[in-house]
Design a protein around this motif. Structure first.
Motif, PDB file in Angstrom:
ATOM      1  N   UNK A   1       0.830  -1.202   0.000  1.00 22.71           N
ATOM      2  CA  UNK A   1       0.000   0.000   0.000  1.00 22.71           C
ATOM      3  C   UNK A   1       0.866   1.253   0.000  1.00 22.71           C
ATOM      4  N   UNK A   2       1.899   1.269   0.847  1.00 23.74           N
ATOM      5  CA  UNK A   2       2.806   2.420   0.886  1.00 23.74           C
ATOM      6  C   UNK A   2       3.566   2.567  -0.429  1.00 23.74           C
ATOM      7  N   UNK A   3       3.963   1.444  -1.020  1.00 27.20           N
ATOM      8  CA  UNK A   3       4.728   1.471  -2.262  1.00 27.20           C
ATOM      9  C   UNK A   3       3.918   2.083  -3.398  1.00 27.20           C
ATOM     10  N   UNK A   4       2.607   1.850  -3.423  1.00 28.77           N
ATOM     11  CA  UNK A   4       1.786   2.402  -4.504  1.00 28.77           C
ATOM     12  C   UNK A   4       1.758   3.924  -4.476  1.00 28.77           C
ATOM     13  N   UNK A   5       1.918   4.531  -3.315  1.00 38.37           N
ATOM     14  CA  UNK A   5       1.901   5.975  -3.221  1.00 38.37           C
ATOM     15  C   UNK A   5       3.282   6.590  -3.404  1.00 38.37           C
ATOM     16  N   UNK A   6       4.343   5.849  -3.145  1.00 36.20           N
ATOM     17  CA  UNK A   6       5.692   6.398  -3.210  1.00 36.20           C
ATOM     18  C   UNK A   6       6.372   6.196  -4.557  1.00 36.20           C
ATOM     19  N   UNK A   7       6.010   5.147  -5.301  1.00 32.54           N
ATOM     20  CA  UNK A   7       6.654   4.877  -6.576  1.00 32.54           C
ATOM     21  C   UNK A   7       5.863   5.503  -7.717  1.00 32.54           C
ATOM     22  N   UNK A   8       6.566   5.954  -8.752  1.00 29.23           N
ATOM     23  CA  UNK A   8       5.842   6.472  -9.914  1.00 29.23           C
ATOM     24  C   UNK A   8       5.115   5.330 -10.623  1.00 29.23           C
ATOM     25  N   UNK A   9       4.053   5.702 -11.311  1.00 26.21           N
ATOM     26  CA  UNK A   9       3.258   4.698 -12.000  1.00 26.21           C
ATOM     27  C   UNK A   9       4.056   4.142 -13.173  1.00 26.21           C
ATOM     28  N   UNK A  10       4.160   2.837 -13.259  1.00 23.27           N
ATOM     29  CA  UNK A  10       4.917   2.219 -14.336  1.00 23.27           C
ATOM     30  C   UNK A  10       4.042   1.166 -15.007  1.00 23.27           C
ATOM     31  N   UNK A  11       3.371   1.603 -16.051  1.00 23.28           N
ATOM     32  CA  UNK A  11       2.525   0.695 -16.817  1.00 23.28           C
ATOM     33  C   UNK A  11       3.170   0.505 -18.176  1.00 23.28           C
ATOM     34  N   UNK A  12       3.363  -0.742 -18.564  1.00 23.85           N
ATOM     35  CA  UNK A  12       3.969  -1.054 -19.846  1.00 23.85           C
ATOM     36  C   UNK A  12       2.897  -0.965 -20.924  1.00 23.85           C
ATOM     37  N   UNK A  13       3.047   0.004 -21.838  1.00 22.62           N
ATOM     38  CA  UNK A  13       2.054   0.195 -22.887  1.00 22.62           C
ATOM     39  C   UNK A  13       2.592  -0.178 -24.260  1.00 22.62           C
ATOM     40  N   UNK A  14       3.727  -0.862 -24.322  1.00 22.57           N
ATOM     41  CA  UNK A  14       4.274  -1.280 -25.603  1.00 22.57           C
ATOM     42  C   UNK A  14       3.410  -2.404 -26.164  1.00 22.57           C
ATOM     43  N   UNK A  15       3.098  -2.329 -27.463  1.00 21.84           N
ATOM     44  CA  UNK A  15       2.281  -3.395 -28.044  1.00 21.84           C
ATOM     45  C   UNK A  15       3.081  -4.683 -28.118  1.00 21.84           C
ATOM     46  N   UNK A  16       2.427  -5.747 -27.812  1.00 24.44           N
ATOM     47  CA  UNK A  16       3.081  -7.042 -27.848  1.00 24.44           C
ATOM     48  C   UNK A  16       2.279  -8.011 -28.685  1.00 24.44           C
ATOM     49  N   UNK A  17       2.834  -9.176 -28.904  1.00 24.83           N
ATOM     50  CA  UNK A  17       2.140 -10.200 -29.668  1.00 24.83           C
ATOM     51  C   UNK A  17       1.068 -10.810 -28.785  1.00 24.83           C
ATOM     52  N   UNK A  18      -0.167 -10.757 -29.247  1.00 26.43           N
ATOM     53  CA  UNK A  18      -1.268 -11.310 -28.460  1.00 26.43           C
ATOM     54  C   UNK A  18      -1.633 -12.681 -28.984  1.00 26.43           C
ATOM     55  N   UNK A  19      -2.021 -13.526 -28.106  1.00 33.75           N
ATOM     56  CA  UNK A  19      -2.443 -14.871 -28.454  1.00 33.75           C
ATOM     57  C   UNK A  19      -3.931 -14.839 -28.793  1.00 33.75           C
ATOM     58  N   UNK A  20      -4.374 -15.642 -29.776  1.00 35.86           N
ATOM     59  CA  UNK A  20      -5.805 -15.669 -30.079  1.00 35.86           C
ATOM     60  C   UNK A  20      -6.585 -16.318 -28.939  1.00 35.86           C
ATOM     61  N   UNK A  21      -7.842 -15.964 -28.860  1.00 32.63           N
ATOM     62  CA  UNK A  21      -8.695 -16.518 -27.820  1.00 32.63           C
ATOM     63  C   UNK A  21      -8.858 -18.017 -28.049  1.00 32.63           C
ATOM     64  N   UNK A  22      -9.083 -18.789 -26.994  1.00 25.63           N
ATOM     65  CA  UNK A  22      -9.282 -20.230 -27.161  1.00 25.63           C
ATOM     66  C   UNK A  22     -10.499 -20.503 -28.038  1.00 25.63           C
ATOM     67  N   UNK A  23     -10.358 -21.433 -28.963  1.00 29.44           N
ATOM     68  CA  UNK A  23     -11.454 -21.802 -29.845  1.00 29.44           C
ATOM     69  C   UNK A  23     -11.487 -21.015 -31.139  1.00 29.44           C
ATOM     70  N   UNK A  24     -10.643 -20.001 -31.290  1.00 28.36           N
ATOM     71  CA  UNK A  24     -10.608 -19.200 -32.511  1.00 28.36           C
ATOM     72  C   UNK A  24      -9.536 -19.770 -33.419  1.00 28.36           C
ATOM     73  N   UNK A  25      -9.932 -20.109 -34.651  1.00 21.75           N
ATOM     74  CA  UNK A  25      -8.974 -20.673 -35.605  1.00 21.75           C
ATOM     75  C   UNK A  25      -8.315 -19.547 -36.390  1.00 21.75           C
ATOM     76  N   UNK A  26      -7.008 -19.589 -36.445  1.00 18.84           N
ATOM     77  CA  UNK A  26      -6.240 -18.593 -37.178  1.00 18.84           C
ATOM     78  C   UNK A  26      -5.673 -19.283 -38.408  1.00 18.84           C
ATOM     79  N   UNK A  27      -5.902 -18.721 -39.625  1.00 17.82           N
ATOM     80  CA  UNK A  27      -5.365 -19.376 -40.824  1.00 17.82           C
ATOM     81  C   UNK A  27      -3.842 -19.338 -40.800  1.00 17.82           C
ATOM     82  N   UNK A  28      -3.224 -20.383 -41.358  1.00 12.55           N
ATOM     83  CA  UNK A  28      -1.749 -20.397 -41.391  1.00 12.55           C
ATOM     84  C   UNK A  28      -1.242 -19.295 -42.306  1.00 12.55           C
ATOM     85  N   UNK A  29      -0.033 -18.807 -42.057  1.00 11.73           N
ATOM     86  CA  UNK A  29       0.528 -17.747 -42.914  1.00 11.73           C
ATOM     87  C   UNK A  29       0.759 -18.265 -44.332  1.00 11.73           C
TER      88      UNK A  29
END
Length: 75
Positions: free
Chosen positions: A38-66
């Motif tokens: 709780x104390x750390x959340x108020x003392x440290x600057x906010x560090x959220x990683x907003x870099x786009x990354x490779x996302x995995x498809x949802x389970x059950x969704x078929x992705x065509x091969x490249x």
């Protein structure tokens, strides 16, 4: 709100009755870690990683091969 020795002793006894003496170390450790986080959340600057990354498809969704490289180069 001023707590005296009698009130603190009564609170401690109720805690022992509710949680038991064997659970008190784990309860104290969890409470200490919670306060530290709780104390750390108020003392440290906010560090959220907003870099786009490779996302995995949802389970059950078929992705065509490249497409093979040969068919892409011919177009």
């Amino acid at each position: 709100m001023n707590l005296g020795f009698g009130e603190l002793l009564l609170i401690f006894l109720v805690i022992i009755l509710v949680f038991g003496s064997s659970k008190l170390p784990a309860l104290g450790d969890a409470l200490g870690r919670g306060i530290k986080n709780f104390k750390r959340t108020f003392n440290e600057p906010e560090s959220i990683d907003v870099t786009p990354g490779k996302t995995e498809p949802a389970p059950g969704v078929k992705v065509p091969p490249p497409a093979p490289a040969e068919t892409v180069a011919k177009k």
